[in-house]
Each structure stands twice: as structure tokens, then as C-alpha cells.
Design an enzyme around this catalytic site. Structure first.
Site, PDB file in Angstrom:
ATOM      1  N   LYS A 198     -21.780  -6.638  39.650  1.00  0.00           N
ATOM      2  CA  LYS A 198     -21.495  -5.289  39.322  1.00  0.00           C
ATOM      3  C   LYS A 198     -21.376  -5.307  37.939  1.00  0.00           C
ATOM      4  O   LYS A 198     -22.115  -4.549  37.137  1.00  0.00           O
ATOM      5  CB  LYS A 198     -20.174  -4.394  39.740  1.00  0.00           C
ATOM      6  CG  LYS A 198     -20.008  -3.150  39.365  1.00  0.00           C
ATOM      7  CD  LYS A 198     -18.726  -2.421  40.046  1.00  0.00           C
ATOM      8  CE  LYS A 198     -18.466  -1.315  39.199  1.00  0.00           C
ATOM      9  NZ  LYS A 198     -17.281  -0.763  39.606  1.00  0.00           N
ATOM     10  N   GLU A 204     -18.865 -17.390  37.275  1.00  0.00           N
ATOM     11  CA  GLU A 204     -19.202 -18.056  38.415  1.00  0.00           C
ATOM     12  C   GLU A 204     -20.754 -17.688  38.679  1.00  0.00           C
ATOM     13  O   GLU A 204     -21.633 -18.351  38.813  1.00  0.00           O
ATOM     14  CB  GLU A 204     -18.523 -17.772  39.740  1.00  0.00           C
ATOM     15  CG  GLU A 204     -16.929 -18.482  39.555  1.00  0.00           C
ATOM     16  CD  GLU A 204     -16.159 -17.512  39.196  1.00  0.00           C
ATOM     17  OE1 GLU A 204     -16.404 -16.599  38.276  1.00  0.00           O
ATOM     18  OE2 GLU A 204     -14.716 -17.621  39.770  1.00  0.00           O
ATOM     19  N   GLY A 258     -15.892  -3.307  43.668  1.00  0.00           N
ATOM     20  CA  GLY A 258     -16.569  -4.503  44.195  1.00  0.00           C
ATOM     21  C   GLY A 258     -16.314  -4.441  45.733  1.00  0.00           C
ATOM     22  O   GLY A 258     -17.141  -4.606  46.605  1.00  0.00           O
ATOM     23  N   ARG A 259     -15.105  -4.572  45.923  1.00  0.00           N
ATOM     24  CA  ARG A 259     -14.554  -4.796  47.379  1.00  0.00           C
ATOM     25  C   ARG A 259     -14.916  -3.833  48.545  1.00  0.00           C
ATOM     26  O   ARG A 259     -14.877  -3.942  49.709  1.00  0.00           O
ATOM     27  CB  ARG A 259     -13.021  -5.390  47.518  1.00  0.00           C
ATOM     28  CG  ARG A 259     -12.074  -4.095  46.888  1.00  0.00           C
ATOM     29  CD  ARG A 259     -11.100  -4.976  46.668  1.00  0.00           C
ATOM     30  NE  ARG A 259      -9.928  -4.095  46.088  1.00  0.00           N
ATOM     31  CZ  ARG A 259      -9.933  -4.060  44.836  1.00  0.00           C
ATOM     32  NH1 ARG A 259     -10.454  -4.658  43.794  1.00  0.00           N
ATOM     33  NH2 ARG A 259      -9.111  -3.074  44.121  1.00  0.00           N
ATOM     34  N   GLU A 344      -6.414  -7.652  47.221  1.00  0.00           N
ATOM     35  CA  GLU A 344      -6.894  -7.259  45.888  1.00  0.00           C
ATOM     36  C   GLU A 344      -6.684  -6.001  45.807  1.00  0.00           C
ATOM     37  O   GLU A 344      -6.148  -5.594  44.582  1.00  0.00           O
ATOM     38  CB  GLU A 344      -8.310  -7.346  45.727  1.00  0.00           C
ATOM     39  CG  GLU A 344      -8.592  -7.696  44.085  1.00  0.00           C
ATOM     40  CD  GLU A 344     -10.285  -8.196  43.939  1.00  0.00           C
ATOM     41  OE1 GLU A 344     -10.265  -9.424  43.740  1.00  0.00           O
ATOM     42  OE2 GLU A 344     -10.936  -7.479  43.861  1.00  0.00           O
ATOM     43  N   HIS A 375      -5.435 -21.642  70.292  1.00  0.00           N
ATOM     44  CA  HIS A 375      -5.231 -23.132  70.545  1.00  0.00           C
ATOM     45  C   HIS A 375      -4.835 -23.518  68.911  1.00  0.00           C
ATOM     46  O   HIS A 375      -4.933 -24.966  68.862  1.00  0.00           O
ATOM     47  CB  HIS A 375      -6.306 -23.973  71.079  1.00  0.00           C
ATOM     48  CG  HIS A 375      -6.926 -23.494  72.406  1.00  0.00           C
ATOM     49  ND1 HIS A 375      -6.269 -23.825  73.302  1.00  0.00           N
ATOM     50  CD2 HIS A 375      -7.448 -22.546  72.625  1.00  0.00           C
ATOM     51  CE1 HIS A 375      -6.927 -23.413  74.607  1.00  0.00           C
ATOM     52  NE2 HIS A 375      -7.542 -22.292  73.944  1.00  0.00           N
ATOM     53  N   LYS A 488      -8.677 -15.539  34.733  1.00  0.00           N
ATOM     54  CA  LYS A 488     -10.063 -15.763  33.991  1.00  0.00           C
ATOM     55  C   LYS A 488      -9.993 -15.925  32.531  1.00  0.00           C
ATOM     56  O   LYS A 488     -10.767 -16.893  32.073  1.00  0.00           O
ATOM     57  CB  LYS A 488     -10.810 -14.404  34.180  1.00  0.00           C
ATOM     58  CG  LYS A 488     -11.244 -14.007  35.580  1.00  0.00           C
ATOM     59  CD  LYS A 488     -12.003 -12.718  35.398  1.00  0.00           C
ATOM     60  CE  LYS A 488     -12.431 -12.441  36.811  1.00  0.00           C
ATOM     61  NZ  LYS A 488     -12.882 -10.980  36.760  1.00  0.00           N
TER      62      LYS A 488
HETATM   63  O1  F6P Z   1     -12.337 -11.220  41.304  1.00  0.00           O
HETATM   64  C1  F6P Z   1     -12.388 -10.062  40.488  1.00  0.00           C
HETATM   65  C2  F6P Z   1     -13.712  -9.513  40.898  1.00  0.00           C
HETATM   66  O2  F6P Z   1     -13.568  -8.327  39.670  1.00  0.00           O
HETATM   67  C3  F6P Z   1     -13.696  -8.609  42.104  1.00  0.00           C
HETATM   68  O3  F6P Z   1     -12.708  -7.370  42.262  1.00  0.00           O
HETATM   69  C4  F6P Z   1     -15.334  -8.331  42.281  1.00  0.00           C
HETATM   70  O4  F6P Z   1     -15.559  -8.103  43.596  1.00  0.00           O
HETATM   71  C5  F6P Z   1     -15.465  -9.769  41.759  1.00  0.00           C
HETATM   72  O5  F6P Z   1     -14.765 -10.271  40.798  1.00  0.00           O
HETATM   73  C6  F6P Z   1     -17.027 -10.011  41.195  1.00  0.00           C
HETATM   74  O6  F6P Z   1     -17.231  -9.331  40.378  1.00  0.00           O
HETATM   75  P1  F6P Z   1     -18.954  -8.853  39.718  1.00  0.00           P
HETATM   76  O7  F6P Z   1     -19.484  -7.998  40.991  1.00  0.00           O
HETATM   77  O8  F6P Z   1     -18.732  -7.874  38.773  1.00  0.00           O
HETATM   78  O9  F6P Z   1     -19.456 -10.010  39.534  1.00  0.00           O
END
Ligand code: F6P
Length: 523
Positions: A198, A204, A258-259, A344, A375, A488
Site C-alpha cells: 500500500k 522487506e 492493510g489488514r 494489530e 494431539h 522499524k
Molecule cells: O506491519 C505494519 C504494516 O503497515 C501493516 O499494517 C501492513 O499490512 C504491512 O505493514 C505492509 O504494508 P504495505 O502494504 O504498505 O507494504
């Protein structure tokens, strides 16, 4: 003020609930009459049967919990969310993932993005869209993390029965070994990469996308990127700067968190995995759940009941965790998905007035699939000191006609475990204390006709609304996530130290000691 700011512990209902709780706990057998409870505490809705009879509640509990919902102005809050008020105040945003599946009055930008997803995924699936050497696409890789990964992966796994011929992969972790493992399997001529972010600033995702681009360019030229890379983002500028053609960018709206974004263009990998028609059914299932949530009285409203029961255990029984067990291997990624969605969202300790809360908020969510979980950790659920309320999810019909006896065994376990938890050994002869099950260990049962895209959409939407209701009751902001920022930013400073192999005097001595050891150990 788009959302009410009521401290739940100051309400009349909370005080009554506390009194009621004390009474219940001092009564010998408060939850009698199983037959009646089974009928009273259940909701039949579409292809769902939601049985919440095996909970530590009576009619009065339910009445007081719904009074609590009214006193904290849940109804107004629901309308504020659905009507697009800026309820995510700390980020100054509306929260409208429900608009992504509102087929009654769909916004133009939503409809056009869906159209674009449909055409694109169909072209990939049917082979109209070719790779740079003229071969059809066989593999699709979703590069993204958090909400840009967990939803698509969970749904792709859950709907594997409905899959197309495409192989879908996910790169989320920054762990380079994992990326290397996957790239060994892939052919740059037949692979499509979907970069999902987003913000298009996530460390990452950007680092992994660079690795993949470099790998791709060993076998192709920069002009070929347009055929093999697309992006999903609300930051068009950054996606273009990365090298994605603007026609290959699927937009994400600012008002989709995002979530809660699997329903948006973030679901492009889902469209490739199962085809657009199934993706649309998923959205329609969620839309049905939205209407139920918005229009049903609280005491028959599945997500409201889920939320209020959870508040009851969290705040009165002081249960810190809740467990979810799905009796379907297809749902093995559900916990990962819900851990982000729930924790979150509601892992907050400052209320909507900016004050530190004096009561418990977000629960810890954990679990696994049944019968495997039986189990593993069920011993603790049955006889441990830390009991946890549970959600059991099961499907009346399997997807394949083979192995029907297996399904009967699966369902027998699904039902039996909730009985064992609730009834314990109260009515059985037990030889010694070690074999006693106290019972009264609560669970909700979701009995669903079949694992279809539509039913899955409804189930996920129920959990989304549960999260929202809890946030309203706890008077917190569920839709921001400032708690992920500090780590971060420290990681950025730490990376600089690692790159120049020198510690930073401004960083904590704890980290600097670790860095020194790391420098000694590496190479
Ligand atoms: O971990 C924080 C966060 O902002 C989440 O809320 C989000 O889903 C994820 O990082 C990825 O963010 P983006 O879609 O901006 O890469």
C-alpha cells in the site's frame, strides 16, 4: 467526533455485568438446561449455524452485554464506519473495506479496479498474456508482507479446491534464503510478479522486489519488466519509480487498511489462484455478512455476539487469549491471518480520549487446525489452569466425494471436543483426580454447510466486524498501527551500523553489545 468516546467501565451495564459475574461465579450450577440453551443460544443464517450455547452465560448475561453495546453507542459507530466518516482519527482516514464489496451501490473506482483485475487475471489464466519469450505464465509470485500477504495467502490456501492451473507463491519475509529457495524453482520466462505494498515504502517488500528484479534481468532486458511485473499500491509515484509501468499499477484506496485489504486489488493473486468468478463470490459472501452486521438486532447478530462474548471473557473472566480451531486443513493459514487482523487492530492501550486505559483490551489469538491441535495443545485446554474460550469452525460437507469416512471422523471430533470441554466428566464415573475434566470450558461452534468462496467471505467478514465491535467497546482506535513504527526505525539505524560494521554510539548498549558479537561471529 466520528466515534463515541465512552469509557466502558463507567457504564451502567458494566457495573451490572460485574455484579452479575460475581453472582454467577458463586452459584453452584448456573448453566443448566442444555436443551433449552442449545435452542436459545444459536443463530441460523444463510449456510451458517452459529451455536454459542456452551458459553458461561445466561439470558441475563446476554441482556447485559447487549445493554453494554447500546451504552457505548455501537449502532452509531457502525453507521459512522459504513458511511465513510473518518473513524481512523489518528491517521485521519475513513475505513471502508466494506465499500469494496458493496454490490448494491458500488463506487466507480471500486468497480473499475475490479474490472481491471478481472481482465488481467483472465488473460494470465487463459494464456492471452504471454511472457517475454512468448510462453504462457505458469507461476505467479505475490511479493508483500503483513496485510499485503496474509490475506491473499490464507484465501489462496483455503480455496485450493477451486484453483486454476497457475502456481501461486508468496515472498513476504526478508530472509534472503527463502527468496533464493523460491527463485531456484522459477523460470523468468513464465513467471509473473505482483508487488503488493500500500505504501510502497515497506523495507522487506522493496528489498525483495529488487532481488527479484535483478534475478529477472539476468535473463531479460528492462523493457520486459512491463510483461512480468505489476504492482498493487496507493503510492503510484513510488511504484513507477521502481520501474512498473503506470498501466500495470492496480490502485489501492487510502481508506482501505492493510489488514482489511484482501477484498481490494491486493486480492489480485487470489483472482489468479482461483479465477475472478470465485473472487467475486468471496466478496459477495462478505457483503452478505456486512448486511447482517448492519441490520440485525444485537442479540441475533453473529459478529456482535462474537465480540461481546470475547469482551465477557477478556474483561470479567480475565482470559488473555482465545483459541481458534478450524476442522479443515484448508484453513491452516487462518490463524496467521487473524493474528494480524486482531492483534494489530486491538493491541492498544490508549483510549479514544488519549488516556491510558485502566482495563484489558485486545486478546491474544492462537490456534491450529483440528484434529491436529487435539494431539498438541488440547491437554491444556481441557485440564490446564489457563483455560481459553475457543471458536470451533467446521464444514458439514467435504469438498471431495472420496474419503467420506474421514470426514465423518473429523466431524465427530469437532463436536466431541466441544462437549468434552463444556460437560467435562460431570456425568461420568472417574477413577482418580488426574482423569477429572472440570468442564465449563466455553466454545462457539460455527457449523457451515461447505467451504465455498461465498461462505469463506462471510466468515472472514464476521471476524472483521468482531474486531471493530471490540474496539468500540474498549474505546480504542482499531484501525491504526503505530506500535509497529519504533522497531522499524531502530532497524534502519541498526542496518546502517551493520553496513559499515561499526557500532553507533547513539544506539542502546544492549544492541551495541549484540552487534559486536555479531561482527565477531560473521564471516
Ligand atoms: O506491519 C505494519 C504494516 O503497515 C501493516 O499494517 C501492513 O499490512 C504491512 O505493514 C505492509 O504494508 P504495505 O502494504 O504498505 O507494504
Amino acid at each position: 467526533m466520528p466515534l463515541p468516546t465512552i469509557n466502558p467501565t463507567q457504564t451502567q451495564a458494566w457495573k451490572k455485568l460485574q455484579k452479575h459475574f460475581d453472582q454467577l461465579e458463586s452459584t453452584a450450577h448456573p448453566f443448566k438446561n442444555a436443551d433449552k440453551r442449545s435452542q436459545d443460544f444459536a443463530v441460523t443464517w444463510n449456510e451458517f449455524y452459529f451455536d454459542f450455547s456452551k458459553n458461561r452465560i445466561t439470558r441475563e448475561t446476554l441482556q447485559l452485554l447487549t445493554e453494554l453495546a447500546e451504552e457505548v453507542k455501537l449502532k452509531e459507530a457502525i453507521e459512522a464506519q459504513f458511511s465513510g466518516k473518518k473513524i481512523n482519527r489518528t491517521e485521519r482516514r475513513a475505513v471502508l473495506h466494506t465499500a469494496l464489496r458493496d454490490f448494491d451501490s458500488m463506487r466507480e473506482e471500486v468497480r473499475s479496479t475490479l474490472e481491471k483485475m478481472k481482465t488481467f487475471s483472465q488473460n494470465i489464466i487463459t494464456g492471452v498474456h504471454k511472457g517475454h519469450t512468448g510462453k504462457s505464465i505458469t507461476d505467479v509470485v505475490n511479493i508483500g508482507i503483513g496485510g499485503s500477504h496474509l490475506g491473499p495467502e490464507m484465501i489462496t490456501e483455503a480455496l485450493k479446491f477451486y484453483k486454476t492451473h497457475l502456481n501461486i507463491h508468496f515472498i513476504a519475509n526478508i530472509d534472503g534464503d527463502k527468496v533464493a529457495e523460491l527463485l531456484r524453482e522459477l523460470n523468468p520466462e513464465t513467471t509473473l510478479f505482483i508487488i503488493v505494498s500500500k505504501s510502497f515504502t515497506t523495507q522487506e517488500t522493496l528489498a525483495n522486489a529488487e532481488v527479484v528484479k535483478e534475478w529477472f534481468l539476468k535473463a531479460a532486458v528492462p523493457e520486459n519488466i512491463a510483461t512480468h511485473f505489476v504492482a498493487v499500491s496507493s503510492n503510484i509515484e513510488k511504484a513507477v519509480a521502481f520501474g512498473i509501468a503506470s498501466a500495470n499499477i492496480f490502485p489501492m484506496e487510502d481508506w482501505v487498511g492493510g489488514r482489511f485489504s484482501l477484498w481490494s486489488a491486493v486480492g489480485l493473486s487470489i483472482c489468479c489462484a482461483v479465477g475472478y468468478t470465485h473472487f467475486e463470490s468471496l466478496l459477495k459472501g462478505a457483503f452478505e455478512a456486512d448486511k447482517h452486521f448492519r441490520n440485525t438486532a444485537f442479540d441475533k447478530n453473529i459478529p456482535v455476539l462474537m465480540a461481546l462474548l470475547s469482551v465477557w471473557y477478556n474483561n470479567f473472566y480475565k482470559r488473555e487469549t482465545e483459541v481458534i480451531v478450524s476442522y479443515s486443513q484448508y484453513l491452516e493459514k487462518l490463524i496467521d491471518y487473524l493474528q494480524q487482523a486482531v492483534m494489530e487492530s486491538n493491541g492498544k492501550s490508549i483510549d479514544r480520549n488519549g488516556e491510558k486505559v485502566t482495563y484489558e483490551t485486545g486478546t491474544i489469538v492462537w490456534g491450529n487446525v483440528g484434529s491436529n491441535a487435539q494431539h498438541a495443545f488440547f491437554q491444556l485446554l481441557h485440564q490446564g489452569t489457563k483455560w481459553a474460550p475457543a471458536d470451533f469452525i467446521g464444514f458439514a460437507n467435504p469438498l471431495y466425494d472420496e474419503n467420506l469416512h474421514n470426514h465423518a471422523i473429523l466431524m465427530a471430533n469437532f463436536i466431541a471436543q466441544t462437549e468434552a470441554l463444556w460437560e467435562g466428566t460431570k456425568n461420568r464415573f472417574v477413577e482418580d483426580n488426574h482423569r477429572v475434566f472440570e468442564g465449563n470450558r466455553p466454545s462457539n461452534t460455527f457449523l457451515i454447510k461447505k467451504l465455498t468462496p461465498k461462505n469463506l467471505g462471510s466468515l472472514i467478514a464476521f471476524y472483521e466486524h468482531k474486531i471493530f465491535v471490540q474496539g468500540i467497546v474498549w474505546n480504542i482506535f482499531s484501525y491504526d498501527q503505530w506500535g509497529v513504527e519504533l522497531g522499524k526505525s531502530i532497524a534502519k539505524t541498526t542496518l546502517q551500523a551493520i553496513e559499515i560494521e561499526a557500532i553507533n554510539p547513539n544506539q542502546s548498549p544492549y544492541s551495541n553489545h549484540l552487534l559486536s558479537e555479531y561482527f565477531k561471529m560473521k564471516n
